[in-house]
Design a protein around this motif. Structure first.
Motif: not given
Length: 166
Positions: A86-89, A35-40, A60-69
């Protein structure tokens, strides 16, 4: 004797409930990422070290971390596309598609309609693989040697990719 049997039954029930709870949370996290991928922030790089025909990594990285490769690797007779979540690395889900061509795309008899696709799903909870669904839809026994080997290899691959895009 009844007490031992009852205790064993309760432990098995809780273990199953915990796995189902973990799968539900993985699905929720997957949906949140989609749902948020387009904002990463999207970062793409070539990866020629892991395939004879080359590859590409898109993180794909949000403001803190990589969420998807998304890892795409090309070969002479097919390609693979894998999504690492990924979540929290830490990896929590891998969705892999393997495409097999009827012959190399550079040959005149190549027919895209004859390409076959096999999908595998790997679920991780608390840094441990808890479910593996094969292309045939089979749930692999978590105690099997095959499952344990795949768990280790998938975890290592997910960690390696995360290190490549950070």
């Amino acid at each position: 004797m009844k007490y031992i049997f009852l205790t064993f039954f309760v432990i098995l029930s809780l273990a199953g409930f915990g796995q189902d709870e973990g799968i539900a949370e993985i699905r929720r996290l997957y949906k949140e990422t989609q749902d948020n991928k387009s904002t990463y922030q999207k970062l793409t790089q070539d990866d020629f070290e892991n395939s004879s025909e080359g590859g590409e990594l898109t993180a794909y990285k949000n403001s803190k971390e990589v969420r998807l490769i998304v890892a795409k690797y090309y070969g002479h007779m097919g390609k693979s596309e894998s999504e690492f979540y990924y979540l929290n690395g830490r990896i929590y889900f891998i969705f892999r598609k393997d495409f097999r061509y009827n012959m190399p795309p550079t040959e005149s008899g190549y027919d895209q309609d004859k390409t076959t696709v096999e999908e595998s799903r790997y679920y991780f909870w608390n840094n441990k693989m808890i479910r593996w669904i094969t292309p045939a839809g089979k749930y692999v026994d978590a105690e099997s040697t095959e499952f344990l080997k795949e768990s280790e290899e998938s975890s290592e691959w997910a960690a390696e990719l995360l290190g490549m895009v950070k």
